[in-house]
Design an enzyme around this catalytic site. Sequence first.
Site, PDB file in Angstrom:
ATOM      1  N   ARG A 101      77.456  51.483 -44.986  1.00 28.76           N
ATOM      2  CA  ARG A 101      76.160  52.047 -45.410  1.00 28.76           C
ATOM      3  C   ARG A 101      75.091  51.158 -44.786  1.00 28.76           C
ATOM      4  O   ARG A 101      74.986  49.974 -45.126  1.00 28.76           O
ATOM      5  CB  ARG A 101      76.060  52.059 -46.933  1.00 28.76           C
ATOM      6  CG  ARG A 101      74.649  52.332 -47.427  1.00 28.76           C
ATOM      7  CD  ARG A 101      74.589  52.638 -48.903  1.00 28.76           C
ATOM      8  NE  ARG A 101      75.115  53.962 -49.178  1.00 28.76           N
ATOM      9  CZ  ARG A 101      74.938  54.623 -50.316  1.00 28.76           C
ATOM     10  NH1 ARG A 101      74.248  54.073 -51.295  1.00 28.76           N
ATOM     11  NH2 ARG A 101      75.449  55.828 -50.491  1.00 28.76           N
ATOM     12  N   HIS A 128      74.289  61.547 -44.397  1.00 33.18           N
ATOM     13  CA  HIS A 128      75.127  61.189 -45.555  1.00 33.18           C
ATOM     14  C   HIS A 128      76.285  62.195 -45.642  1.00 33.18           C
ATOM     15  O   HIS A 128      76.362  62.990 -46.583  1.00 33.18           O
ATOM     16  CB  HIS A 128      74.274  61.198 -46.824  1.00 33.18           C
ATOM     17  CG  HIS A 128      74.881  60.468 -47.980  1.00 33.18           C
ATOM     18  ND1 HIS A 128      76.079  59.769 -47.903  1.00 33.18           N
ATOM     19  CD2 HIS A 128      74.443  60.311 -49.268  1.00 33.18           C
ATOM     20  CE1 HIS A 128      76.340  59.239 -49.081  1.00 33.18           C
ATOM     21  NE2 HIS A 128      75.381  59.547 -49.925  1.00 33.18           N
ATOM     22  N   GLN A 131      78.782  62.582 -48.839  1.00 33.66           N
ATOM     23  CA  GLN A 131      78.128  63.263 -49.948  1.00 33.66           C
ATOM     24  C   GLN A 131      78.300  64.779 -49.827  1.00 33.66           C
ATOM     25  O   GLN A 131      78.629  65.467 -50.792  1.00 33.66           O
ATOM     26  CB  GLN A 131      76.629  62.903 -49.951  1.00 33.66           C
ATOM     27  CG  GLN A 131      75.845  63.612 -51.029  1.00 33.66           C
ATOM     28  CD  GLN A 131      76.235  63.152 -52.417  1.00 33.66           C
ATOM     29  OE1 GLN A 131      76.271  61.967 -52.693  1.00 33.66           O
ATOM     30  NE2 GLN A 131      76.543  64.088 -53.305  1.00 33.66           N
ATOM     31  N   ASP A 223      66.809  65.959 -53.729  1.00 35.62           N
ATOM     32  CA  ASP A 223      67.088  64.524 -53.622  1.00 35.62           C
ATOM     33  C   ASP A 223      65.760  63.792 -53.838  1.00 35.62           C
ATOM     34  O   ASP A 223      64.682  64.408 -53.829  1.00 35.62           O
ATOM     35  CB  ASP A 223      67.689  64.209 -52.234  1.00 35.62           C
ATOM     36  CG  ASP A 223      68.129  62.757 -52.091  1.00 35.62           C
ATOM     37  OD1 ASP A 223      68.261  62.044 -53.108  1.00 35.62           O
ATOM     38  OD2 ASP A 223      68.347  62.308 -50.934  1.00 35.62           O
ATOM     39  N   CYS A 263      72.475  64.569 -55.279  1.00 32.04           N
ATOM     40  CA  CYS A 263      73.438  63.517 -54.908  1.00 32.04           C
ATOM     41  C   CYS A 263      73.423  62.360 -55.892  1.00 32.04           C
ATOM     42  O   CYS A 263      74.404  61.638 -56.004  1.00 32.04           O
ATOM     43  CB  CYS A 263      73.157  63.030 -53.497  1.00 32.04           C
ATOM     44  SG  CYS A 263      71.482  62.389 -53.272  1.00 32.04           S
ATOM     45  N   ARG A 291      82.969  63.010 -55.231  1.00 35.52           N
ATOM     46  CA  ARG A 291      82.923  61.995 -54.162  1.00 35.52           C
ATOM     47  C   ARG A 291      84.296  61.343 -54.009  1.00 35.52           C
ATOM     48  O   ARG A 291      84.776  61.099 -52.904  1.00 35.52           O
ATOM     49  CB  ARG A 291      81.870  60.918 -54.484  1.00 35.52           C
ATOM     50  CG  ARG A 291      80.422  61.408 -54.477  1.00 35.52           C
ATOM     51  CD  ARG A 291      79.942  61.775 -53.094  1.00 35.52           C
ATOM     52  NE  ARG A 291      80.082  60.678 -52.136  1.00 35.52           N
ATOM     53  CZ  ARG A 291      79.197  59.677 -51.975  1.00 35.52           C
ATOM     54  NH1 ARG A 291      78.101  59.651 -52.703  1.00 35.52           N
ATOM     55  NH2 ARG A 291      79.389  58.742 -51.067  1.00 35.52           N
TER      56      ARG A 291
END
Length: 310
Positions: A101, A128, A131, A223, A263, A291
């Site tokens: 990340r 991402h 996700q 988001d 998310c 996830r």
Amino acid sequence: MPRHFISLHDLTSAELAGLLQLGLDVKAHRARYAGALAGQTLAMIFQKSSTRTRVSFEVAMLQLGGHGLFLSGRDIQLGRGETISDTAQVLSRYVDGIMARTFAHQDVLDLARFGSVPVINGLTDDLHPCQVVADLLTIREAFGDLEGRKIAYVGDGNNVAHSLMFGAAKAGMNIAIASPAGYRVQEKYLELARADAEAAGTRIEVTEDPREAVRGASAVYTDVWASMGQEEEAAKRLRAFAGYQVDAAMMALAHPDAIFLHCLPCHRGEEVAAEVVDGPQSRVFDEAENRLHAQKAILLWLMGGVALPA
Ligand code: CP
Ligand code: NVA
């Protein structure tokens, strides 16, 4: 050259469908996959905070018989200026996979370029993808299918929005993205995703009108307005995104069976009203759980030599 998982744009529609199928199988038959990654180690580099990504990858590795090694960007020598290329080459001598990340998307690309083990994108400023595999799994579980359905994304044209465009196209779904001027998805990702959509025969609509975007959608997604690294812009963004909150009135314009996705982490009263994220249409905790299952599928594919179901 190992296979990496950096952008959903790099996957064929069949591969994405296979990952989703494998994710469902892993979820239904956990014991069947225990030991599939016995003795393997996944290095997990985090230059940004994480709850879901860190815990789900670490638990996934444990449940598959391997080990997830948490490496804070602040503690390893990367934080003191050791190069990405040296880091990638050194880690490749010890571990069987790297999940990272990062801020710069190029850092994840460079880990893949200079390392010799599979690299998984655990979020960059641009994308991402893990996700979105979990998101698609959640939509699939809610409706039993994906093809031909519409996702509406309301808010910042960020990393999640970019990956969602690719994921939707590869899954045969239409997507509408509503963002205020100045906060639209990046043109370079939109162009690539439009090519994917054209190949799949699906639509990508970009608008400033959230009401238009959510009309008829099976899933409404939002988001945060200020992502990690944008903390200083938070006040300015709060003003720019006025009118983009997903509330009950906005959900009412979607398909009557629509689900709400985020998310996480979320900010109640900003991008989403509490009545929605805590309401009956919300699937955000199933999404967070997924996830784990989605990433097990990715790990089994890249590191376990498991063939994706046709
Ligand atoms: N959704 C997500 O990636 O959460 P974390 O930042 O907690 O990992
Ligand atoms: N867009 C958000 C997602 C967090 C999971 C961020 O990058 O901070």
